[in-house]
Design an enzyme around this catalytic site. Structure first.
Site, PDB file in Angstrom:
ATOM      1  N   GLU A  44     -18.281  -8.132   0.089  1.00 33.95           N
ATOM      2  CA  GLU A  44     -18.724  -6.842  -0.439  1.00 33.95           C
ATOM      3  C   GLU A  44     -17.537  -5.919  -0.724  1.00 33.95           C
ATOM      4  O   GLU A  44     -17.502  -5.236  -1.743  1.00 33.95           O
ATOM      5  CB  GLU A  44     -19.687  -6.175   0.542  1.00 33.95           C
ATOM      6  CG  GLU A  44     -21.059  -6.813   0.619  1.00 33.95           C
ATOM      7  CD  GLU A  44     -21.844  -6.670  -0.670  1.00 33.95           C
ATOM      8  OE1 GLU A  44     -21.558  -5.741  -1.452  1.00 33.95           O
ATOM      9  OE2 GLU A  44     -22.738  -7.490  -0.897  1.00 33.95           O
ATOM     10  N   CYS A 210     -35.836 -11.160 -19.410  1.00 33.94           N
ATOM     11  CA  CYS A 210     -36.009 -10.339 -18.211  1.00 33.94           C
ATOM     12  C   CYS A 210     -37.432 -10.413 -17.665  1.00 33.94           C
ATOM     13  O   CYS A 210     -38.402 -10.213 -18.409  1.00 33.94           O
ATOM     14  CB  CYS A 210     -35.660  -8.888 -18.540  1.00 33.94           C
ATOM     15  SG  CYS A 210     -35.807  -7.794 -17.114  1.00 33.94           S
TER      16      CYS A 210
END
Length: 305
Positions: A44, A210
């Site tokens: 991260e 999508c």
């Protein structure tokens, strides 16, 4: 005439998005079963403003060298900065090392799972804390990175991009969408993040692929362009460029480097070089001794690099 926002069944949306994620998620090493919370934190931090393709090889090497907080805490700052390489914003590397030391001291070498404890660690802000809770511990949190914010802005509000800074109402809307159950919550966060990375891109969204297309307000109103001015960050001629050139020389050197040597190897004019050096020393990324400069904590033990 603009179309109304399509009716939304949140349960259907959740299952569609998660099903898409299960079929299309990239096979990344930090997603492999058994990857611990520390490894995910390293990912991260490295991934902040840095593409995954650049992060992956550095992350693999980093985890081989320092698989635990204790291992990283025992390293030298110079080793850490060399391993960080050209990922950018090298101060993040030192903050990770500082974080590792605190995890060892306060948490017996185990990254905590509670948000308050994560936020108390060096270098961990709200986004990173929520990401660790979701992706490392598979617990309920609301993750709001750039990709997720963009997906939700388009799907919920019909705007091409989210506001430049995170707003309270944006957070509240996102929180209302996160499923209550831990196992469903982290998957929702992961799926939205991947959707933003692979499909709902900032410049070239692939709306035809999508899973949110049927209920997307932005698509329904014709995909209006953002009214926000595009910020193009210059690099050439900036202090950041100069700092990067100096850091490249220091990472490659096993001995102190003088001003004349830095001038020759960086091709910087002296005023830019000295400005860069002042900033690097102030940030703890370089040390000055007898008119020469090194990475912090450089010792003969680091020569193995």
């Amino acid at each position: 005439m603009q179309k109304d926002k399509p009716a939304v069944d949140q349960d259907v949306v959740y299952y569609d998005v998660v099903a898409w994620y299960r079929q299309n998620a990239r096979k990344l090493p930090w997603r492999e079963p058994g990857t611990d919370a520390w490894a995910i934190l390293v990912c991260e931090v490295m991934s902040q403003q840095t593409p995954v393709a650049r992060v992956e090889p550095v992350w693999r090497f980093w985890m081989e060298q320092w698989p635990t907080p204790a291992a990283l805490a025992a390293s030298s700052p110079a080793e850490v900065l060399v391993a960080w390489g050209t990922l950018g914003y090298p101060r993040r590397a030192l903050r990770l090392r500082e974080c590792a030391a605190v995890v060892v001291e306060r948490h017996h070498g185990v990254l905590p799972a509670r948000r308050e404890e994560l936020l108390a660690l060096p270098g961990i802000g709200p986004y990173t804390a929520d990401a660790i809770i979701a992706f490392a511990y598979h617990r309920h949190s609301t993750v709001l990175d750039t990709n997720i914010r963009r997906v939700l802005a388009r799907w919920q509000t019909g705007t091409a991009l989210p506001p430049p800074t995170l707003r309270k109402e944006e957070t509240l809307r996102a929180q209302q969408l996160v499923p209550l159950h831990d196992s469903a919550a982290w998957l929702w966060n992961a799926a939205l993040m991947e959707l933003g990375a692979l499909i709902c891109a900032a410049q070239t969204p692939r709306c035809q692929l999508c899973p949110l297309a049927d209920s997307c307000r932005w698509l329904a109103v014709g995909k209006p362009q953002s009214t926000q001015p595009r910020r193009v960050q210059a690099f050439a001629g900036t202090t950041r460029e100069a700092r990067g050139k100096v850091m490249a020389v220091l990472r490659a050197s096993r001995a102190p480097v003088t001003i004349p040597q830095l001038l020759e190897q960086t091709s910087l004019v002296e005023s830019r070089l000295r400005t860069a050096l002042e900033g690097l020393v102030a940030d703890g990324l370089a040390c000055r001794s007898d008119g020469a400069y090194t990475l912090p904590g450089l010792t003969t033990a680091d020569d193995s690099r």
